[in-house]
Every structure is written in C-alpha cells, then in structure tokens.
Design a protein around this motif. Structure first.
Motif, PDB file in Angstrom:
ATOM      1  N   LEU A  29       0.844  -1.195   0.000  1.00  0.00           N
ATOM      2  CA  LEU A  29       0.000   0.000   0.000  1.00  0.00           C
ATOM      3  C   LEU A  29       0.884   1.252   0.000  1.00  0.00           C
ATOM      4  N   PRO A  30       0.819   2.056  -1.062  1.00  0.00           N
ATOM      5  CA  PRO A  30       1.701   3.230  -1.132  1.00  0.00           C
ATOM      6  C   PRO A  30       1.551   4.164   0.061  1.00  0.00           C
ATOM      7  N   ALA A  31       0.324   4.348   0.559  1.00  0.00           N
ATOM      8  CA  ALA A  31       0.107   5.295   1.650  1.00  0.00           C
ATOM      9  C   ALA A  31       0.814   4.877   2.921  1.00  0.00           C
ATOM     10  N   LEU A  32       1.043   3.573   3.097  1.00  0.00           N
ATOM     11  CA  LEU A  32       1.689   3.103   4.317  1.00  0.00           C
ATOM     12  C   LEU A  32       3.212   3.206   4.255  1.00  0.00           C
ATOM     13  N   ARG A  33       3.737   3.739   3.177  1.00  0.00           N
ATOM     14  CA  ARG A  33       5.180   3.981   3.123  1.00  0.00           C
ATOM     15  C   ARG A  33       5.541   5.283   3.828  1.00  0.00           C
ATOM     16  N   ASP A  34       4.508   6.050   4.210  1.00  0.00           N
ATOM     17  CA  ASP A  34       4.751   7.349   4.847  1.00  0.00           C
ATOM     18  C   ASP A  34       4.400   7.357   6.325  1.00  0.00           C
ATOM     19  N   ILE A  35       3.942   6.223   6.862  1.00  0.00           N
ATOM     20  CA  ILE A  35       3.552   6.186   8.261  1.00  0.00           C
ATOM     21  C   ILE A  35       4.141   4.950   8.931  1.00  0.00           C
ATOM     22  N   LEU A  36       4.159   4.981  10.241  1.00  0.00           N
ATOM     23  CA  LEU A  36       4.583   3.832  11.031  1.00  0.00           C
ATOM     24  C   LEU A  36       3.332   3.071  11.470  1.00  0.00           C
ATOM     25  N   VAL A  37       3.306   1.764  11.207  1.00  0.00           N
ATOM     26  CA  VAL A  37       2.180   0.922  11.598  1.00  0.00           C
ATOM     27  C   VAL A  37       2.628   0.045  12.769  1.00  0.00           C
ATOM     28  N   VAL A  38       1.889   0.118  13.866  1.00  0.00           N
ATOM     29  CA  VAL A  38       2.222  -0.611  15.084  1.00  0.00           C
ATOM     30  C   VAL A  38       1.191  -1.710  15.292  1.00  0.00           C
ATOM     31  N   MET A  39       1.657  -2.953  15.431  1.00  0.00           N
ATOM     32  CA  MET A  39       0.765  -4.103  15.570  1.00  0.00           C
ATOM     33  C   MET A  39       1.133  -4.892  16.825  1.00  0.00           C
ATOM     34  N   PRO A  40       0.477  -4.602  17.947  1.00  0.00           N
ATOM     35  CA  PRO A  40       0.784  -5.305  19.198  1.00  0.00           C
ATOM     36  C   PRO A  40      -0.056  -6.558  19.364  1.00  0.00           C
ATOM     37  N   LEU A  41       0.185  -7.261  20.476  1.00  0.00           N
ATOM     38  CA  LEU A  41      -0.559  -8.481  20.745  1.00  0.00           C
ATOM     39  C   LEU A  41      -2.009  -8.197  21.126  1.00  0.00           C
TER      40      LEU A  41
END
Length: 345
Positions: A112-124
């Motif tokens: 996803l191009p838009a997610l190259r500009d943000i940090l995505v955090v995926m916790p438990l």
C-alpha cells in the motif's frame, strides 16, 4: 479466506496460551534497551521481513515479555534522533496475534503506497483492557501495556509520532474505539471492522466466549451487574460523548454468506451460550459471531450520531472473516489518513 473449524481451534489454543502468559521469547538482542517511565523495556529487536521489525518488550503491566510488530516507513532505518512519523495502531482480534495483519490476513500492507509514509504498530491481543481480576487488578494490564508502555517507548526511540489513529478487527475493533473513548484526543480517527463495540448489550456473549477459551469471564471487568460501572467505563456506547470530535468508522457483516465467502463456507465453530434465546440469530446466518458484531456496531453508530459524533458505517452480508477485514481496512484507510493529515495516494 474464512477460518476452518480446525484452524480456529488451533488459533484459540494459541490465544489461551498467550492470555495465560505462557508465551516464550524468541528474538535477537537489540542494540540497546529502552525503558518506559515506569519500567517497561524493549529488550530485543529483530528484522522480520521487508520493512518489518519485531520488538520484544519486557512489560511490568503484563508480568512477562510480549511482541510488537512494526511496519516501518521509508527512511525509518536511517532516522535521526527525534525524527517521527504519523502512526497507525493496527489491532488484532482474538483469532490472531501481532503477526496476523502481515502474515495471516493477506492484507498486503507492504504494497500500500500510503503506508510507506507512516509507522504501523501491531501489538498483541488481550481483550484491550486492564483486567479486573476480582478487584485486585494486576497482570494482564493490556491497556496499560499498549498505551503507557508501548506507546511512550515507540515515541521515544522508534519514530512513532503524536499524530495517531487506530483501527482493528473483532476485539481489535473494540480496542480502537474503546481506547479512543477512554482517552479523548489520543487518536485522531478510529475504525472498527466486525468489532465487539457494545459489550453490555451482550454480556452473555462475553461469558460464552471466555468460558469457551477456558478463562474466568468475570476476571475481565467483573460481574456485569455488580460491577456495571466498570463495564460501562470500557463500553464505547456509554462513552459516546467523548467521541464527538473523533471520526469513527464502523463496519460489519450480518452473519450470512456474502460476496467474499466462497461456496460451501462452513459455519462458525459452535460456542455454547453465544445465542440469546430472546434475540435469536437469523436462520440463514452461518457466522453468529458476525451477527452479534453488526448488531453492536449498528447500535453504537446510532448512539454516536445522536451525540453529533462524525460516524460513518458500512454494513453488508458477510461473515467473521479476514477477507472482509482486509476490504474494510482499505475502505477506511482514506479516513484514517485524513486523521493523520495525509492525503491517500
């Protein structure tokens, strides 16, 4: 792809193990440990794939270590001290873990191009609450882990910014909306996909699901009558007024087979006690879990609209399945990006 009964049983077993705090640590040593103000530390950092980094957090709130996966933006590995990015907290439900959005749901986040500009955090996953535990509190304090341990750790050294949004599926949808309602201003927009967003409408479902997992259901928020105030404090329906300025997107299926369910999709694994005899499921529902989720989401949407909150919805025929969660993430992503001040590419 919908979950088979066998796969769901396997995933539920993993969830039980995780919630009983038996998960082991497997990561390489980080270049340096980082501590949160009250003692949480990042003790390991491991590259897990293209732009993927897994962190191991030593958490007093959980009483153990736990993993958090990051999908990092372009330039993250060359970041300067103090450099930050807008941040999406992407939460998982009870049928997944910190790797689910990148490995199990075919979400193709890296594409996803838009997610190259943000940090995505995926916790438990962990029911997105500090457990009541008979009034004693203590581990697992999952809300504290997410918001008072992981968040400041990432904002201190790992590039997470103060422009934040949150989204999640199933219990992760509850987590996104509940956290936003309990902490006004923390998130600029939130989205729930098949979320259990009004627990007090169906306390019997909490009892049924947690009993099925082998857990004491009153350990979560207490008894829904004796500890009703605690249930309300975590239920977005009763805190809707706190979301008046927060864009909220709610989506969910009606439990019948939909366009993303292949022919012959099997019914959900039967969970005794899930159905309320006074409000039975439709005869053609093959995913009663999803039926509950849509009913709760519709009720919350009406409540949010009544207090003037900016709510959007998408309700459809469909089951409790990753194919729909992926679609709904894509559908709500422009709204989440606007919350971050980013225009979708």
């Amino acid at each position: 792809m919908p979950w088979s009964a066998a796969r769901l049983r396997t995933l539920l077993a993993l969830v039980v193990a995780d919630l009983l705090l038996l998960a082991a640590v497997s990561a390489t040593c980080a270049e340096a440990t980082v501590s949160a103000p009250h003692g949480a530390r990042i003790i390991a950092e491991e590259k897990a794939g293209e732009r993927l980094v897994d962190l191991t957090v030593d958490s007093p709130a959980l009483g153990r270590t736990a993993k958090v996966r990051l999908l990092t933006p372009d330039g993250w590995d060359r970041r300067r001290p103090g450099e930050t990015w807008p941040t999406l907290y992407l939460l998982v439900g009870g049928d997944g873990n910190y790797k689910a959005w990148t490995e199990d749901y075919d979400a193709r986040l890296q594409e996803l191009p838009a997610l190259r500009d943000i940090l995505v955090v995926m916790p438990l996953f962990g029911f997105y609450t500090d457990w009541f535990n008979g009034g004693e509190g203590g581990p697992p304090a999952v809300e504290t882990f997410h918001l008072r341990e992981v968040r400041p750790l990432l904002e201190r050294r790992h590039g997470a910014g103060v422009r934040r949004v949150a989204a999640g599926e199933s219990q992760g949808g509850f987590g996104a909306v509940s956290y936003a309602a309990r902490h006004p201003g923390l998130f600029r927009a939130v989205a729930s996909y098949s979320g259990f967003v009004h627990p007090l409408r169906h306390p019997h479902a909490v009892r049924a699901a947690m009993t099925y997992l082998g857990l004491d259901w009153t350990a979560l928020w207490g008894d829904p009558v004796a500890q009703r105030a605690n249930w309300q404090a975590h239920d977005p329906y009763y805190r809707a007024d706190r979301l008046r300025t927060t864009p909220v997107h709610l989506s969910g299926g009606d439990g019948t087979a939909g366009v993303l369910d292949p022919p012959g999709t099997p019914p959900d694994v039967e969970i005794p006690g899930l159905e309320d005899p006074a409000d039975p499921f439709p005869e053609d529902a093959i995913s009663p879990t999803e039926t509950l989720m849509q009913r709760q989401s519709r009720t919350l949407a009406t409540r949010l609209a009544s207090v003037g909150a900016p709510v959007t919805t998408h309700f459809y025929a469909g089951t409790h399945s990753p194919a729909y969660w992926k679609r709904e993430l894509y559908r709500s992503l422009p709204m989440l990006l606007r919350g971050l001040g980013i225009r979708d590419r």
